[in-house]
Design an enzyme around this catalytic site. Structure first.
Site, PDB file in Angstrom:
ATOM      1  N   LYS A 254      19.509  47.078 -10.737  1.00 43.35           N
ATOM      2  CA  LYS A 254      20.457  46.449 -11.829  1.00 43.35           C
ATOM      3  C   LYS A 254      21.230  47.515 -12.530  1.00 43.35           C
ATOM      4  O   LYS A 254      20.208  48.360 -13.068  1.00 43.35           O
ATOM      5  CB  LYS A 254      19.651  45.456 -13.053  1.00 43.35           C
ATOM      6  CG  LYS A 254      20.502  44.968 -14.130  1.00 43.35           C
ATOM      7  CD  LYS A 254      19.185  44.340 -15.048  1.00 43.35           C
ATOM      8  CE  LYS A 254      20.073  44.331 -16.634  1.00 43.35           C
ATOM      9  NZ  LYS A 254      18.951  44.000 -17.457  1.00 43.35           N
ATOM     10  N   ASP A 259      24.619  46.594 -22.376  1.00 44.13           N
ATOM     11  CA  ASP A 259      24.591  45.261 -22.608  1.00 44.13           C
ATOM     12  C   ASP A 259      24.486  44.945 -23.991  1.00 44.13           C
ATOM     13  O   ASP A 259      23.543  45.015 -24.757  1.00 44.13           O
ATOM     14  CB  ASP A 259      22.951  44.716 -22.184  1.00 44.13           C
ATOM     15  CG  ASP A 259      22.937  43.288 -21.829  1.00 44.13           C
ATOM     16  OD1 ASP A 259      23.986  42.723 -22.223  1.00 44.13           O
ATOM     17  OD2 ASP A 259      21.488  42.945 -21.717  1.00 44.13           O
ATOM     18  N   LYS A 266      23.354  40.404 -29.051  1.00 44.89           N
ATOM     19  CA  LYS A 266      21.845  40.759 -29.517  1.00 44.89           C
ATOM     20  C   LYS A 266      22.032  41.254 -31.057  1.00 44.89           C
ATOM     21  O   LYS A 266      23.366  41.319 -31.472  1.00 44.89           O
ATOM     22  CB  LYS A 266      21.776  42.179 -28.917  1.00 44.89           C
ATOM     23  CG  LYS A 266      21.448  41.876 -27.412  1.00 44.89           C
ATOM     24  CD  LYS A 266      21.113  43.203 -26.639  1.00 44.89           C
ATOM     25  CE  LYS A 266      20.658  43.029 -25.126  1.00 44.89           C
ATOM     26  NZ  LYS A 266      19.648  42.428 -24.878  1.00 44.89           N
ATOM     27  N   ASP A 277      20.325  49.937 -19.800  1.00 46.23           N
ATOM     28  CA  ASP A 277      19.872  48.767 -19.217  1.00 46.23           C
ATOM     29  C   ASP A 277      20.397  48.706 -17.816  1.00 46.23           C
ATOM     30  O   ASP A 277      20.330  47.786 -16.988  1.00 46.23           O
ATOM     31  CB  ASP A 277      20.973  47.537 -19.753  1.00 46.23           C
ATOM     32  CG  ASP A 277      20.059  46.140 -19.679  1.00 46.23           C
ATOM     33  OD1 ASP A 277      18.751  46.034 -19.306  1.00 46.23           O
ATOM     34  OD2 ASP A 277      20.569  45.351 -19.767  1.00 46.23           O
ATOM     35  N   ASP A 336      22.841  36.611 -22.380  1.00 43.68           N
ATOM     36  CA  ASP A 336      21.955  37.968 -22.437  1.00 43.68           C
ATOM     37  C   ASP A 336      20.976  37.904 -21.305  1.00 43.68           C
ATOM     38  O   ASP A 336      20.095  38.815 -21.248  1.00 43.68           O
ATOM     39  CB  ASP A 336      21.191  37.913 -23.814  1.00 43.68           C
ATOM     40  CG  ASP A 336      20.547  39.097 -23.989  1.00 43.68           C
ATOM     41  OD1 ASP A 336      21.100  40.297 -23.447  1.00 43.68           O
ATOM     42  OD2 ASP A 336      19.806  39.426 -24.916  1.00 43.68           O
ATOM     43  N   GLU A 338      21.539  38.492 -18.235  1.00 45.08           N
ATOM     44  CA  GLU A 338      22.499  38.688 -17.248  1.00 45.08           C
ATOM     45  C   GLU A 338      22.012  39.131 -16.010  1.00 45.08           C
ATOM     46  O   GLU A 338      22.616  39.379 -14.951  1.00 45.08           O
ATOM     47  CB  GLU A 338      23.720  39.387 -17.828  1.00 45.08           C
ATOM     48  CG  GLU A 338      23.526  40.901 -18.082  1.00 45.08           C
ATOM     49  CD  GLU A 338      22.314  41.429 -18.836  1.00 45.08           C
ATOM     50  OE1 GLU A 338      21.971  42.313 -18.536  1.00 45.08           O
ATOM     51  OE2 GLU A 338      21.902  40.694 -19.737  1.00 45.08           O
ATOM     52  N   ARG A 340      19.607  39.154 -13.877  1.00 43.58           N
ATOM     53  CA  ARG A 340      19.346  38.324 -12.825  1.00 43.58           C
ATOM     54  C   ARG A 340      20.337  37.910 -12.274  1.00 43.58           C
ATOM     55  O   ARG A 340      20.199  37.560 -10.919  1.00 43.58           O
ATOM     56  CB  ARG A 340      18.022  37.355 -13.186  1.00 43.58           C
ATOM     57  CG  ARG A 340      18.740  35.976 -14.356  1.00 43.58           C
ATOM     58  CD  ARG A 340      17.932  35.512 -15.045  1.00 43.58           C
ATOM     59  NE  ARG A 340      17.182  36.349 -16.010  1.00 43.58           N
ATOM     60  CZ  ARG A 340      16.069  35.992 -16.911  1.00 43.58           C
ATOM     61  NH1 ARG A 340      15.626  34.731 -16.500  1.00 43.58           N
ATOM     62  NH2 ARG A 340      15.742  36.873 -17.857  1.00 43.58           N
TER      63      ARG A 340
END
Length: 490
Positions: A254, A259, A266, A277, A336, A338, A340
């Site tokens: 990933k 993010d 967030k 991230d 959030d 995201e 996956r």
């Protein structure tokens, strides 16, 4: 890239001790006769070494820890560092001893008296791993570390044994640099360019742009990056060191370069840490670099999905439905969650194109795994006991914490959607597990698979044994060991 400290291996030389500048480090154990060079050093310091080794303070140290004698009489050195390390130490203890030296490197140079210790190469590895400092955005000159010399009885043999470790160190440093970079520097374009540059090491690197991804049907991945000015990409890195006809092992990462959470934004506090991230993609890149540098005798493909999750007028909304490359539809309940979505498409692409013999994905995926395991262990989820056991064994061998987590149909039921094939979240309880259950839907039944949630281990707020605070590079050592032990031609 941050360059590892240069370490040379030389024959033991008693005459060099009195004139050595900077620091001198030596190995000792209470009640055990000092090695020859250490005895020579003790004589030069009029018994200061032997008195220190016999002290209560030294006896209270754990294996791998050390103490300093500042400005020792009889020497030109600034300090003598005495490390407690028995001859029958574990590799982890030897690396810890090396790290103690690496943390305190001197600008005038460091001389390590490893002599005949059987784990001298591991001492060198620990030293190199800890001697890391991320400084490209500081205007003050970087602190000099000076030359590092390990005096050993068989320098050629130790240097040969340390060579594979040096490749791992460089892979770890590459990963740390990527994770530590701010998002205004490490854009998706910059990330892809850094990976493309590894073609000079022998990797085959291919960059899939947004038009390519649309043609492939990667609607889940593309949806994540819709609110960003940075284009979404998938980078494919192939290392072909094994038999031509043999299927590769796949690593998928990933790579969310920043993010915000998207429309499900967030909280402001701590959002600056979301530069990390892309940690999963960074580990994949570091492993691929290591494999190329050491000429691994295995076929491995590394794939990373590079996106940025930003809120603007084009951004994905909660309630949107996207179609994955597999063809399944996903109701986006929380923008959030995201990572996956990115992994789902890249994992499916990896299986469709490369027909891998196995697959591991890595992601800073959930805060829930930190609640479960803290910052000591990566969460491991798997559909295959043999692969999972091999991974856990490799992680233990390298001293990288990892813990297997459960999966099951009861968790899977939480992802049921009223309007699509699935939702992208399943509620707060068991959040790391439902994330793994989501990913499992994009793994073909015949493919052995592990999912590694590295949210708690990719970046730390305090020093660890082998790294200063910040990016750790967790996973490069374990995955390199896994590939070496399980997939390389002997």
């Amino acid at each position: 890239m941050t360059q590892p400290v240069a370490i040379s291996f030389q024959h033991s030389d008693a005459e060099a001790l009195a004139s050595a500048q900077g620091r001198i480090a030596l190995l000792a154990e209470p009640g055990v006769t000092l090695a020859p060079l250490a005895r020579r050093l003790d004589k030069l310091t009029r018994g200061a070494i032997s008195r220190a080794v016999a002290s209560e303070a030294f006896g209270a140290l754990k294996a791998g820890e050390g103490m300093d004698l500042g400005f020792p009489a009889g020497l030109a050195a600034d300090a003598v560092q005495i490390l407690r390390l028995p001859r029958k130490a574990t590799p982890e203890q030897a690396r810890k001893a090396g790290a103690s030296v690496g943390k305190a490197l001197s600008g005038q140079g460091t001389l390590v008296l490893a002599e005949a210790h059987p784990l001298a190469a591991e001492i060198a590895f620990g030293l190199a791993m800890r001697a890391y400092d991320f400084t490209p955005h500081k205007t003050a000159p970087a602190k000099p570390v000076g030359a590092v010399t390990l005096m050993v009885n068989a320098p050629e043999e130790v240097a040969s044994a340390a060579r594979a470790g040096a490749a791992v160190v460089e892979g770890v440093f590459f990963t740390r640099d990527l994770v530590n970079e701010p998002a205004n520097v490490l854009t998706t374009d910059d990330f892809a360019a850094r990976l493309a540059a590894m073609q000079e090491l022998g990797l085959e690197v291919e960059i899939l742009e947004e038009d390519d991804l649309r043609k492939l049907g990667m609607g889940a991945l593309l949806g994540v990056g819709m609110g960003s000015e940075s284009p979404s990409k998938v980078v494919v890195m192939q290392w072909k060191g094994g038999p031509r006809e043999e299927a590769p092992f796949a690593l998928v990462g990933k790579g969310v370069v920043f993010d915000t959470g998207g429309i499900s934004i967030k909280p402001a506090a701590g959002m600056e840490d979301m530069t990390m991230d892309m940690g999963g993609a960074a580990v994949v890149a570091g492993v691929m670099r290591t494999l190329a540098l050491r000429g691994a005798k295995a076929n491995v493909v590394g794939l990373v999905g590079l996106v940025e999750n930003m809120p603007d007028g084009r951004a994905q909304r909660p309630g949107d439905v996207v179609r994955s490359m597999k063809g399944d539809t996903i109701e986006v309940i929380n923008t959030d969650a995201e990572g996956r979505l990115v992994l789902a498409d890249v994992m499916w692409y990896a299986q469709e194109r490369f027909k891998p013999k196995g697959m591991i994905d890595l992601a800073t995926l959930t805060g829930a795994i930190i609640i479960a395991l803290g910052h000591e262990n990566t969460g491991v989820f798997s559909n295959d006991d043999a692969l999972c056991d091999a991974l856990l064994k490799a992680a233990r061998a390298e001293g990288e914490g990892a813990w297997r987590m459960p999966m099951g149909d009861a968790y899977d039921a939480k992802l049921k959607s009223r309007i699509a094939d699935m939702m992208n979240v399943g509620g707060r309880d068991g959040g790391a597990i439902t994330a793994a259950q989501f990913l499992a839907r994009f793994v073909k039944p015949e493919v052995p698979w592990c999912h590694l949630d590295i949210a708690g281990t990719a970046l730390l707020k305090s020093d660890s044994t082998l790294a200063p605070k910040g990016a750790t590079g967790w996973g490069v050592m374990a995955l390199d060991r896994l590939i070496r032990d399980r997939f390389e031609a002997k």
